[in-house]
Scaffold this active site. Sequence first.
Site, PDB file in Angstrom:
ATOM      1  CB  ALA A  82     -34.601   2.135  46.361  1.00 18.65           C
ATOM      2  N   GLY A  83     -31.070   2.068  45.172  1.00 17.53           N
ATOM      3  CA  GLY A  83     -29.897   2.923  45.155  1.00 17.53           C
ATOM      4  C   GLY A  83     -30.078   3.997  44.089  1.00 17.53           C
ATOM      5  CE  LYS A 140     -17.812   1.157  36.095  1.00 21.28           C
ATOM      6  NZ  LYS A 140     -18.501   2.015  37.084  1.00 21.28           N
ATOM      7  NE  ARG A 169     -22.393   4.527  43.942  1.00 17.38           N
ATOM      8  CZ  ARG A 169     -23.608   4.037  44.171  1.00 17.38           C
ATOM      9  NH1 ARG A 169     -23.795   3.222  45.190  1.00 17.38           N
ATOM     10  NH2 ARG A 169     -24.611   4.340  43.392  1.00 17.38           N
TER      11      ARG A 169
END
Length: 456
Positions: free
Chosen positions: A43-44, A279, A341
Site C-alpha cells: 500500500a505505497g 531511471k 521521490r
Amino acid sequence: MVGSVHVNGSVNGGNGTEERLDELRRLLGKSDDDLLKIVGIGAGAWGSVFAALLQDAYGHFREKVQIRIWRRPGRSVDRSTAEHLFEVINSREDVLRRLIRRCAYLKYVEARLGDRTLYADEILRDGFCLNMIETPLCPLKVVTNLQEAVWDADIVVNGLPSTETREVFEEISKYWKERISVPVIISLAKGIEASLDPIPRIITPTQMISSATGVPTENILYLGGPNIASEIYNKEYANARICGSNKWRKPLAKFLRQPHFIVWDNSDLVTHEVMGGLKNVYAIGAGMVAALTNESATSKSVYFAHCTSEMIFITHLLTEQPEKLAGPLLADTYVTLLKGRNAWYGQMLAKGELSPDMGDSIKGKGMIQGISAVGAFFELLSQPSLSVQHPEENKQVAPAELCPILKRLYRILIKRELSTRDILQALRDETMNDPRERIEMAQSHAFYRPSLLGKP
C-alpha cells in the site's frame, strides 16, 4: 448504463465499463455467481492509487467484482502526521462530509489532540495512504492477513518495492500450493537485483515472483510509465504500458484504460521493467545537482546530457534494439526528475536533511528504489566478464568504468566514502568525454550482452 456517483465524488458514466469487466470475467472463466477477485499487495503511493482507480471504475459492480488491498498491520501514525492529516481533511469539504457520514471523523479529531493512535491500515480504509497524505483516495477494502488476501485471488497486483517482492511472494506461494487455477499477476515494481554467479545477470521483480511462486511467466505482467501516483488519481492525463504475454496484456490494457489514464501494451516485459529501475538511479543524482547548484538550469542540463548518455550506453548492453526504448525511457526519466521521490531524496541528501545512514525507507515517502538499483547496476556492470573496448586507451574495461556518474553515485550512496558534493566533480572533470562520444561508441560497437537479461 446510467452514470453513477462514487463515494469520493467522481462520476462514472456509461462508457463501456461494465462490458470491459464482463469481457475480462469471461476470459478468466468466471461464472455468473462467482466474483472476480482482485487484490493489491502493498500500500505505497502507486499501489494504493492503482487499487483506488480500480475501485472507482469497477467497485460499484458489487455482484461481479471484489477489489481489496493488503498491507501489513501495526504501523502507527505519528502525532505530526495525524495533525497534518487533520488539516488535509478539513481543507476538503467532500472528504470531511464523507468521514462525518461514515462516523469516522471523530477519531481524526482525537488523533489530532494526541488522545488516540491511528494506524496505517485504519486510515487506508478511509482513503488515506500513509505515503501520500495530501491526496485523499476513495475508501478501500483493506486486508491485513496475507493468506486471506491472496488465497483465491484471480488477479494480484504487486505494489511492493522490488526489495520486498521476493520475501512476500515466497510467503504467498505457501498459500497457493492447493490452487487449481493460476492467478494473473501485474507487477508495478521498479527495481532490480544483481546476480553474479554463475554469470552476471539482472533479476527483475517479475522474475522474482515467478521463481518464488512457480506461476508461469505467461501469467505475470509489468505495468509502468511516466507518471506520478497522486497526479494520476487527480485525473491528470497519463499513459502507461502493460508488458507481457499476448494472452493477457491486450485484454488487461483494455480493462485498465480510463479516459485520463491510457494503457498501451508491449511484448517486451523484462527490458521495460529494467528501464523502470534504471531511471531511478540517475534521478537521485539529478536531485543532488539541483540542490547543490540552487536549481541552476545550466548545471541540470549538463547533468541530463551525461546521465542520458550513460543510460543509452547501458541500454545497448541490455537489448538488441535500444532505439525502441528511447522514448519510454526518457519520458519516465523526465517525470521522475521533475517530481519523483528519488529526485526528492537526492535533494534532501544534498541539503543535509537526510543522510545515507538513515536507510532507504523514508517517512512519508516510502521506499527509495533508486538506492538499491545503484548498487545492483554498478556491481553488475563492474564484472570483468562483461568488459568492452575502451574508446581511447585500446584496452578492455568493465562497462561501469565508462559510466562516471553511476560510479560516483555508488561511492556516495553505497560505499559512503564521498559526500554528495562530489557528484558535481563527475560533471566538471576535464578528462570526461563528450557525452555524444559515449552514445556513438555504444551505437558503433556490438555491446549487446543477452546474458544480462538471462537470455542465451
